[in-house]
Design an enzyme around this catalytic site. Structure first.
Site, PDB file in Angstrom:
ATOM      1  N   HIS A 131      -1.716  -9.096   8.116  1.00 57.71           N
ATOM      2  CA  HIS A 131      -1.972  -7.748   7.629  1.00 57.71           C
ATOM      3  C   HIS A 131      -1.115  -6.773   8.410  1.00 57.71           C
ATOM      4  O   HIS A 131      -1.262  -6.650   9.623  1.00 57.71           O
ATOM      5  CB  HIS A 131      -3.454  -7.406   7.824  1.00 57.71           C
ATOM      6  CG  HIS A 131      -3.902  -6.228   7.007  1.00 57.71           C
ATOM      7  ND1 HIS A 131      -3.400  -4.966   7.214  1.00 57.71           N
ATOM      8  CD2 HIS A 131      -4.796  -6.126   6.011  1.00 57.71           C
ATOM      9  CE1 HIS A 131      -3.985  -4.135   6.364  1.00 57.71           C
ATOM     10  NE2 HIS A 131      -4.833  -4.815   5.629  1.00 57.71           N
ATOM     11  N   ARG A 350       0.151 -20.281  -1.132  1.00 56.37           N
ATOM     12  CA  ARG A 350       0.154 -19.309  -2.236  1.00 56.37           C
ATOM     13  C   ARG A 350       1.595 -19.081  -2.672  1.00 56.37           C
ATOM     14  O   ARG A 350       2.481 -18.900  -1.856  1.00 56.37           O
ATOM     15  CB  ARG A 350      -0.470 -17.978  -1.828  1.00 56.37           C
ATOM     16  CG  ARG A 350      -0.510 -16.991  -3.010  1.00 56.37           C
ATOM     17  CD  ARG A 350      -1.301 -15.731  -2.716  1.00 56.37           C
ATOM     18  NE  ARG A 350      -0.581 -14.766  -1.932  1.00 56.37           N
ATOM     19  CZ  ARG A 350      -0.564 -13.445  -2.195  1.00 56.37           C
ATOM     20  NH1 ARG A 350      -1.231 -12.967  -3.233  1.00 56.37           N
ATOM     21  NH2 ARG A 350       0.083 -12.614  -1.409  1.00 56.37           N
ATOM     22  N   GLU A 463      -4.801 -10.464 -10.883  1.00 56.62           N
ATOM     23  CA  GLU A 463      -4.615  -9.292 -10.047  1.00 56.62           C
ATOM     24  C   GLU A 463      -4.563  -7.978 -10.816  1.00 56.62           C
ATOM     25  O   GLU A 463      -5.196  -7.007 -10.427  1.00 56.62           O
ATOM     26  CB  GLU A 463      -3.317  -9.451  -9.243  1.00 56.62           C
ATOM     27  CG  GLU A 463      -3.327 -10.678  -8.341  1.00 56.62           C
ATOM     28  CD  GLU A 463      -2.036 -10.830  -7.570  1.00 56.62           C
ATOM     29  OE1 GLU A 463      -1.831 -10.080  -6.607  1.00 56.62           O
ATOM     30  OE2 GLU A 463      -1.230 -11.690  -7.940  1.00 56.62           O
ATOM     31  N   ASP A 501      -3.780  -4.953  -6.646  1.00 54.06           N
ATOM     32  CA  ASP A 501      -2.950  -4.559  -7.774  1.00 54.06           C
ATOM     33  C   ASP A 501      -3.778  -3.973  -8.909  1.00 54.06           C
ATOM     34  O   ASP A 501      -3.289  -3.114  -9.643  1.00 54.06           O
ATOM     35  CB  ASP A 501      -2.128  -5.751  -8.264  1.00 54.06           C
ATOM     36  CG  ASP A 501      -0.996  -6.066  -7.304  1.00 54.06           C
ATOM     37  OD1 ASP A 501       0.026  -5.365  -7.347  1.00 54.06           O
ATOM     38  OD2 ASP A 501      -1.149  -6.992  -6.496  1.00 54.06           O
ATOM     39  N   ARG A 539      -9.907  -9.168  -0.604  1.00 51.57           N
ATOM     40  CA  ARG A 539     -10.260  -7.824  -0.144  1.00 51.57           C
ATOM     41  C   ARG A 539      -9.362  -7.413   1.019  1.00 51.57           C
ATOM     42  O   ARG A 539      -9.020  -8.211   1.875  1.00 51.57           O
ATOM     43  CB  ARG A 539     -11.717  -7.769   0.335  1.00 51.57           C
ATOM     44  CG  ARG A 539     -12.742  -8.192  -0.686  1.00 51.57           C
ATOM     45  CD  ARG A 539     -14.121  -8.317  -0.074  1.00 51.57           C
ATOM     46  NE  ARG A 539     -14.701  -7.038   0.262  1.00 51.57           N
ATOM     47  CZ  ARG A 539     -15.170  -6.708   1.468  1.00 51.57           C
ATOM     48  NH1 ARG A 539     -15.070  -7.573   2.462  1.00 51.57           N
ATOM     49  NH2 ARG A 539     -15.712  -5.547   1.686  1.00 51.57           N
ATOM     50  N   ARG A 670       4.190  -3.081  -2.784  1.00 50.07           N
ATOM     51  CA  ARG A 670       2.988  -3.857  -2.474  1.00 50.07           C
ATOM     52  C   ARG A 670       1.816  -2.923  -2.196  1.00 50.07           C
ATOM     53  O   ARG A 670       1.982  -1.783  -1.742  1.00 50.07           O
ATOM     54  CB  ARG A 670       3.238  -4.770  -1.280  1.00 50.07           C
ATOM     55  CG  ARG A 670       4.212  -5.880  -1.592  1.00 50.07           C
ATOM     56  CD  ARG A 670       4.320  -6.880  -0.457  1.00 50.07           C
ATOM     57  NE  ARG A 670       5.260  -7.927  -0.794  1.00 50.07           N
ATOM     58  CZ  ARG A 670       4.963  -8.979  -1.551  1.00 50.07           C
ATOM     59  NH1 ARG A 670       3.751  -9.133  -2.023  1.00 50.07           N
ATOM     60  NH2 ARG A 670       5.889  -9.883  -1.818  1.00 50.07           N
TER      61      ARG A 670
END
Length: 830
Positions: A131, A350, A463, A501, A539, A670
């Site tokens: 993050h 991912r 998303e 998103d 989240r 993003r």
């Protein structure tokens, strides 16, 4: 000592260091700035403050931002320690604890066996992700940990005691330590940062297991063999979506680090148990031989059946009349082994659906199966994919090297396959397909995995607003395919829902409703298809990205939609906030488990039509208002002027770029930097804009009824309250002055929208913002006067850097220090 006295002492400590390191003149500058900002916030004239800031050198501006940033770093520590102190001093049944959960379930009519069955079918999967708003370097975090560890001794020693002196030494060292990274963190840096908190979690797990057993004693008067429904995963080192630095090599390094940290944790636990299990049987050490064997196997990196062997050892102890030894001295090791194993955390892979599709197209083309896979319509893709899945033959010739593009796609799967061989099946989690839009997107990774002979379980990530709307139909079509059901078998189908998103697409209210309806409808699909399911919620920490207290979010899940449990991402700054101390780790985990148990026990029930109809209308109107704003021709230039988005892009805070590939647009920005930009200027737009329009559609009386009786709606409005309370029109006005934006039509609209939204939310909840969360409200009010200087410094630096060619290069360091300081002061930034 109280939190106020702790904050006072830490503030005086910082002041002492500033005087010694920077001189009296700089300390006076800090104090003068603080005083002027207070005057302005109280309604005074800001001309003197503006003039003073305009006269600062870049170096003084940076140091001033640093000084206030360190104040917030220390205040955050004081708040964390206060939470620890309160928790340690609490008596009786803690709210939102495991004991409270079991008592509540009993009150609802569940017996002990039913609660045990509920625990057995659930799993709370917490997933660490990198993050970019967790900007502190590891060196700085280590200093802060040392300060935190010294704080309990303050009350005994006072300001002149040894603990206070130790704190001062660390503050002194921190002031001379560069906060900003000279280079972007590597993927492995991010992995190490996330795993930093594993030790505290490991110390909390045995306490939680004892809490669970104690809860059954309190509620039902008997013990239980139930275990914690808890697991941990990670994306760091496996999240390839848009991050070119997550190579197969990076994945291999991450998995090796997982095993290394697991080995450290397990060996520590085995050594502790070995020391405690000192009983002898006919002159022989009865239990240590088994522990020694386990120790040697783990030390040497051998794959070993830890849990069955420890369970057998526990059973031997009980059979030998050593029940307390088993419960108190061996159980901690067994609990940690159950949760962490030799894998520590399960690594997910991912990848973006576009990348998996391109890789499959190349595989099919190179093997002569299909020359233009990407040109096929969806039904033809499905026909081809299902035909190939019925076959077990690999498409690539055995022994022939893959092309570079295919190696990039297949390599991570090969690495997790190797990790499974070394550390067991839980070393690998799931394969997440981001921007999943169709059934073929979900099937494509299965073809790639077949090339290395690994069974994977794909997780579609829905998303955008359109994807969420189509998701139930996509899942139904997927589960209707015999070829896919053969792969899934009896396993749980995971479905990931993205908050970021969808919010950027449709705004706060519409995104929350789209997620709610997708979850309800997908649950119905899985129920009809006869498969077990688990939702995975992506989240963030900000309200605009699904943030807020985890227990509140879990309790707000639609009734009847939690089947096999829940997965939730835990990101950067959230890890520091929740797991920086074993007591905090235990508290956050028990609150999340409380929410899961209560929410999972709630049976599916139809919602009143008038509520769902009102929400559907509100979502449409809210989304229309939001799209009208962001689709405005002048919105993107306005956004770039009144937020530090370009400056955030320069910050060495994450390995991932701030945009997906392509020309700069709002669409490929993003969500994390999008949200972070709006928290920096305190508008917090993603956490509330459009809400007022939606609530107008519902009507005040109906909204009051829904707030009182519907957990989902209450969660939405309570989260909006937090976002609105952390917004600050006074500060936002300063950013609107940049390049004369204060009279921009969008500026006028946002000011009015904020005032109207606050008034309407307060009318519906029947109180001022955060009246039901007084500690958070007090924290925000105490922080505002001290974060104001950093905002104002940032605005001045933005003005200077944008006024000249190459200005960002000149003012980069102080600007980035101001971004870091605001993130520390506001928290929940992305």
């Amino acid at each position: 000592m109280s939190i106020r006295s702790d904050v006072n002492l830490l503030g005086r400590t910082l002041g002492q260091v500033l005087k010694e390191q920077e001189g009296e003149a700089f300390f006076d500058l800090v104090e003068r700035t603080r005083a002027l900002v207070r005057e302005v916030r109280a309604g005074g004239d800001d001309r003197e403050l503006q003039a003073m800031l305009a006269g600062l050198s870049g170096e003084d501006a940076g140091n001033l931002a640093r000084a206030f940033t360190w104040y917030f770093q220390l205040v955050n520590l004081a708040e964390e320690y206060e939470r620890v102190r309160v928790l340690q001093g609490a008596t009786g049944v803690r709210p939102q604890s495991l004991e409270q959960a079991v008592l509540d379930l009993k009150a609802q009519g569940l017996g002990a066996e039913e609660v045990e069955a509920l625990l057995a079918r659930l799993d709370l999967g917490l997933t660490f992700t990198a993050h970019p708003t967790e900007m502190r370097r590891r060196t700085i975090r280590n200093h802060l940990v040392q300060v935190a560890q010294a704080m309990p001794g303050l009350s005994a020693g006072g300001i002149d005691g040894p603990e206070a002196q130790r704190i001062t030494a660390h503050v002194e060292a921190m002031w001379s330590t560069p906060e900003l990274r000279r280079l972007k963190p590597t993927v492995l840096d991010e992995v190490k940062g996330g795993l930093h908190y594993v030790t505290n979690i490991a110390r909390a797990l045995p306490e939680l297991q004892r809490d669970l057993r104690g809860a059954f004693q309190a509620a039902f008067g008997r013990d239980t063999e139930a275990t914690l429904p808890l697991s941990f995963s990670s994306w760091m080192g496996g999240d390839r979506d848009g991050n070119p630095f997550v190579t197969p090599d990076a994945t291999r390094e991450a998995l090796a680090l997982h095993r290394e940290r697991a080995r450290e944790v397990l060996l520590g636990g085995i050594r502790a148990a070995f020391a405690d299990l000192s009983q002898e049987d006919e002159g022989q050490e009865a239990y240590r031989a088994e522990l020694q064997a386990l120790h040697n196997a783990v030390r040497d990196g051998e794959r070993v059946d830890l849990v069955p062997r420890l369970e057998a050892l526990s059973a031997r102890l009980v059979a030998d009349g050593q029940r307390r030894t088993a419960e108190q001295l061996l159980s901690p090791l067994l609990t940690v082994a159950r949760v962490f194993g030799q894998h520590l955390v399960s690594l997910d892979v991912r990848e973006h659906s576009g990348q998996t599709g391109a890789a499959v197209a190349e595989l099919l083309r190179a093997s002569g199966v299909e020359a233009d896979y990407l040109g096929l319509p969806e039904h033809a893709r499905l026909e081809l994919l299902t035909r190939e899945l019925r076959s077990r033959r690999p498409l690539w010739p055995a022994g022939e090297a893959l092309t570079d593009a295919l190696e990039t796609a297949v390599g991570p799967i090969r690495e997790v396959q190797r990790a499974v061989a070394l550390a067991g099946p839980r070393a690998f989690g799931r394969y997440v397909i981001s921007m999943a839009e169709s059934v073929s997107d979900v099937l494509e990774p299965l073809l790639l995995a077949r090339e290395v002979g690994l069974r994977i379980l794909p997780v579609p990530l829905f998303e955008t607003l359109d994807d969420l709307t189509r998701a139930p139909q996509v899942v139904w079509e997927l589960l209707s395919l015999p070829e896919y059901r053969a792969v899934l078998g009896d396993s749980v189908q995971e479905i990931m829902l993205g908050y970021s998103d969808s919010n950027k697409d449709a705004g706060f209210l519409a995104a929350n409703w789209a997620l709610h309806e997708a979850q309800r409808n997908i649950s119905d699909v899985c129920r009809r298809a006869g498969v077990r399911w688990r939702f995975f919620h992506g989240r963030g920490t900000s309200i605009g990205r699904g943030g807020g207290p985890a227990s509140r979010a879990i309790l707000g899940q639609p009734a009847g939609t939690i089947d096999a449990g829940l997965r939730i991402t835990e990101q950067g700054e959230a890890l520091a906030d929740k797991y920086s101390h074993p007591v905090l780790a235990r508290r956050n985990l028990e609150q999340a488990l409380y929410g899961l148990l209560l929410s999972a026990a709630r049976p599916a029930a139809p919602l009143p039509d008038e509520w769902t109809d009102a929400m559907a209308r509100a979502a449409r109107r809210s989304a229309a208002a939001y799209r009208e704003l962001v689709d405005s021709e002048d919105f993107l230039p306005f956004f770039e002027q009144v937020t530090p988005i370009h400056e955030i892009a320069r910050l060495n805070i994450a390995s991932r770029p701030v945009r997906r590939p392509g020309a700069p647009t709002l669409g490929n920005l993003r969500a994390i930097p999008w949200v972070m930009s709006w928290t920096q200027n305190r508008a917090n737009l993603p956490g509330w804009f459009g809400l007022k329009d939606g609530l107008d559609e519902i009507g005040v009386d109906r909204a009051r009824e829904m707030y009182a009786a519907w957990p989902f709606f209450r969660t939405v409005l309570d989260n909006a309250q937090m976002s609105l309370a952390k917004s600050d029109p006074l500060i936002f006005d300063e950013y609107l002055r940049l390049n004369g934006q204060e009279d921009h039509r969008l500026a006028r609209m946002l000011r009015q929208a904020y005032r109207d939204t606050v008034a309407l939310v307060q009318d519906i909840v029947g109180a001022e913002l955060l009246a039901n969360e007084p500690r958070l409200k007090e924290s925000i009010s105490l922080r505002n006067p001290y974060i104001d200087p950093i905002h104002r410094i940032q605005v001045e630096l933005l003005r200077r850097s944008r006024a000249t060619e190459g200005g960002l290069d000149e003012f980069e360091r102080p600007l980035l220090l101001s971004i870091q300081g605001i993130a520390a002061g506001v928290r929940n930034t992305g």
